[in-house]
Scaffold this motif. Sequence first.
Motif, PDB file in Angstrom:
ATOM      1  N   LYS B  42      15.532   9.604   3.811  1.00 40.66           N
ATOM      2  CA  LYS B  42      16.291  10.849   3.626  1.00 40.66           C
ATOM      3  C   LYS B  42      15.403  12.042   3.250  1.00 40.66           C
ATOM      4  O   LYS B  42      15.699  13.175   3.570  1.00 40.66           O
ATOM      5  N   ASP B  43      14.300  11.736   2.556  1.00 37.95           N
ATOM      6  CA  ASP B  43      13.418  12.823   2.121  1.00 37.95           C
ATOM      7  C   ASP B  43      12.649  13.478   3.276  1.00 37.95           C
ATOM      8  O   ASP B  43      12.072  14.552   3.103  1.00 37.95           O
ATOM      9  N   VAL B  46      15.402  17.116   7.658  1.00 35.26           N
ATOM     10  CA  VAL B  46      15.975  18.430   7.390  1.00 35.26           C
ATOM     11  C   VAL B  46      17.090  18.664   8.408  1.00 35.26           C
ATOM     12  O   VAL B  46      16.866  18.517   9.614  1.00 35.26           O
ATOM     13  N   THR B  58      26.028  20.418   7.670  1.00 37.17           N
ATOM     14  CA  THR B  58      24.803  20.356   6.866  1.00 37.17           C
ATOM     15  C   THR B  58      25.097  20.348   5.362  1.00 37.17           C
ATOM     16  O   THR B  58      24.283  19.869   4.584  1.00 37.17           O
ATOM     17  N   ASP B  62      23.191  14.407   2.652  1.00 34.18           N
ATOM     18  CA  ASP B  62      22.272  14.393   1.516  1.00 34.18           C
ATOM     19  C   ASP B  62      20.810  14.433   1.984  1.00 34.18           C
ATOM     20  O   ASP B  62      20.014  13.553   1.691  1.00 34.18           O
ATOM     21  N   PHE B  63      20.491  15.466   2.738  1.00 36.65           N
ATOM     22  CA  PHE B  63      19.107  15.709   3.152  1.00 36.65           C
ATOM     23  C   PHE B  63      18.744  17.100   2.643  1.00 36.65           C
ATOM     24  O   PHE B  63      19.559  17.776   2.047  1.00 36.65           O
ATOM     25  N   CYS B  64      17.516  17.544   2.918  1.00 36.73           N
ATOM     26  CA  CYS B  64      17.269  18.965   2.790  1.00 36.73           C
ATOM     27  C   CYS B  64      18.094  19.595   3.901  1.00 36.73           C
ATOM     28  O   CYS B  64      18.048  19.144   5.056  1.00 36.73           O
ATOM     29  N   SER B  65      18.865  20.599   3.583  1.00 37.84           N
ATOM     30  CA  SER B  65      19.792  21.105   4.590  1.00 37.84           C
ATOM     31  C   SER B  65      19.929  22.610   4.490  1.00 37.84           C
ATOM     32  O   SER B  65      19.728  23.197   3.425  1.00 37.84           O
ATOM     33  N   MET B  66      20.294  23.191   5.621  1.00 34.41           N
ATOM     34  CA  MET B  66      20.333  24.640   5.711  1.00 34.41           C
ATOM     35  C   MET B  66      21.453  25.083   6.616  1.00 34.41           C
ATOM     36  O   MET B  66      21.486  24.721   7.790  1.00 34.41           O
ATOM     37  N   ILE B  80      10.487  25.699  10.386  1.00 32.99           N
ATOM     38  CA  ILE B  80      10.328  24.519   9.517  1.00 32.99           C
ATOM     39  C   ILE B  80       9.420  23.490  10.182  1.00 32.99           C
ATOM     40  O   ILE B  80       8.485  22.966   9.573  1.00 32.99           O
ATOM     41  N   LEU B  87       8.203  16.585   9.212  1.00 35.63           N
ATOM     42  CA  LEU B  87       9.641  16.564   8.933  1.00 35.63           C
ATOM     43  C   LEU B  87      10.424  16.275  10.208  1.00 35.63           C
ATOM     44  O   LEU B  87      10.036  16.692  11.301  1.00 35.63           O
TER      45      LEU B  87
END
Lengths: 384, 275
Positions: B42-43, B46, B58, B62-66, B80, B87
């Motif tokens: 998950k880390d 994105v 998004t 539960d990720f980096c999300s935008m 990104i 990533l």
Amino acid sequence: MNNLKKGKNIKLLQGNEACAEGALLAGVRFFAGYPITPSSEIAENMARELPKIGGKFIQMEDEIASMAAVIGASIAGLKSLTATSGPGMCLKQENLGFAIINEIPCVVVNAQRGGPSTGLPTKPSQGDMMQARWGTHGDHPIIALAPSTVHEILTLTIKAFNFSEKYRTPVILLLDEVIAHMREKVEIPALEDIEVINRKKPTVPPEEYLPFKPDEDGVPPMANFGEGYRYHITGLIHNYKGLPTSNSQEIDAFIRRLYNKIQKNAKDIIMNEKYFLDDAKIALIAYGSVARAAERTVKLAREEGLKVGLLKLLTIWPFCFEEVNKLAQQVDLIIVPEMNLGQMVLEIERAAQGKCRVVPYNRVDGELINPIEILGKIREEIKK
Amino acid sequence: MKTVIDEYIRKAMFPNMWCPGCGNGIVLGAIIRAIDDLGWDKDEIVAVSGIGCSSRITGYVDFCSMNTTHGRALPFATGIKMANPDLKVIVVMGDGDCSAIGGNHFIHAARRNIDLTAIIINNMIYGMTGGQYSPLTPTGKFGSTAPYGNIDQSFDLAELAIAAGASYVARGTVYNPRQSTSLIKKALDKKGFSVVEIISDCPVSYGKMNKMKSPVDMLKWIKDITVSKKAWDGLSPDEKRGKYAIGEFLSKDRPDYTELYEEIIKKAQESGGNK
């Protein structure tokens, strides 16, 4: 004015080249842009220099995409730059707002040309001062700097990156066609002689990290994407977790904190220079390439025995309200020469609070304002 | 009962904001199952989206999300990915988001073949703003801004992606969630720009204005208008009218943009040395 020292690393640089040099010294590692006069040389320099140091350059499909890519790269951890001129600046406003609301450090250069619209692509202007302040919609803070020499372009580009990282905000660097394209002697500082500020990182473990909870200085620590801190970013008004909120208390606190983050630190951000102001009865307030002419005007006026001084603005936004207010109590007259129909003069009048006369002097014909005409304006005004 | 889904969502964000019967949840499920099948950390992920109902996805993962601006998800994702090619960047867009306001970004991301996976939830309408017609609304159908029927010709997003240079192109539907999961998985696993269009339903806007009152009616309609790629190839132009092929259309290998840029870095360092 530049205070150059002998025996240092001195180069003859174009303004746009100096901007690229400054950005590299500040640690830029990503540039996204779109060709536009008179800023294209910044992109060209970045395309050549960034890969040499492992940085990345990309020419995007438009100005909107360039601004988006810059924000994306910054979130992923790279100091990021884009450069444009008026028409491109219009297009960047949308994502500039996104960078502001999400507190993403980045630097946006606007080499101003005449407008509106396509306007005067190869002639200078200072027509975008208020656009820099209010171009993107909604209440928001902004930092905007305006160099007046090629050397200052280099030093203020470094400052712009430092402010953007320190305060987690986009910073606009306002050039104009003349200083962007002219060549001057520039002293390139050694890396160890300059201050480089990097964004502060969270000190808590990922499960405790609240990406938009500010420290005492109003600035939240920033985890880059990919560092194990999983969080959400949205253009919607958000809570400490970064998740959308419709709670009116949270909304109010967020907007005010965003604004105060810059406003309460204005003393740290505001930079200006004073020439012969100590005994002055007449003050010129100028910035950008017009400040060069105004400085010369001061010398010419002093030769005639006129007590004229200059307040040169380096930081445009936040505006140096208190400084101007104090000056208005000292002098009888403030003259504000600008290559627009009177933009910063509005702010100066507001700060002067009627304590002295404030008079604009404007040119919008694509030509520089020269020292003699400012002197002429002084002579004309003192007769009144 | 705990499911694989629980591992990947932000529970605090639920219940979600989608209308009952909306296909977005099925797509969210398909994306999560595909990621779980691939065993991604998950880390490393994105998730980037634009604006619209679908783009709220998004916020739920539960990720980096935008959740970015309308139509601009791909250039944000490009930044990104360029900054950190390690990533895994997934971009979720709606049909209006991707093909109207974001149309230019879409073809250029495909042209560069940058290693992103674009998942387009195509409900053939602007749902969030109340049912206006989009570039993927079929000709003759109705929208709140097409009260007399839509005269525009719609894009075939898959053909557009192929022509623009994508490495992987497929189309699934919310009627076939298992197939969609499998197509998304292949797309995620593909180096280069991969595109999966998922035909979905918006019962409250598209359905209501086009005589399909319930989500079930809409899913049945999706079943009726779609044919497998294999069957599609045997159809005459008349038989193809009003129908959509589903399945995998393209899977090819071409260097991704970030790999090519690594070559640029090598060249610059060899010729210019370190600055």
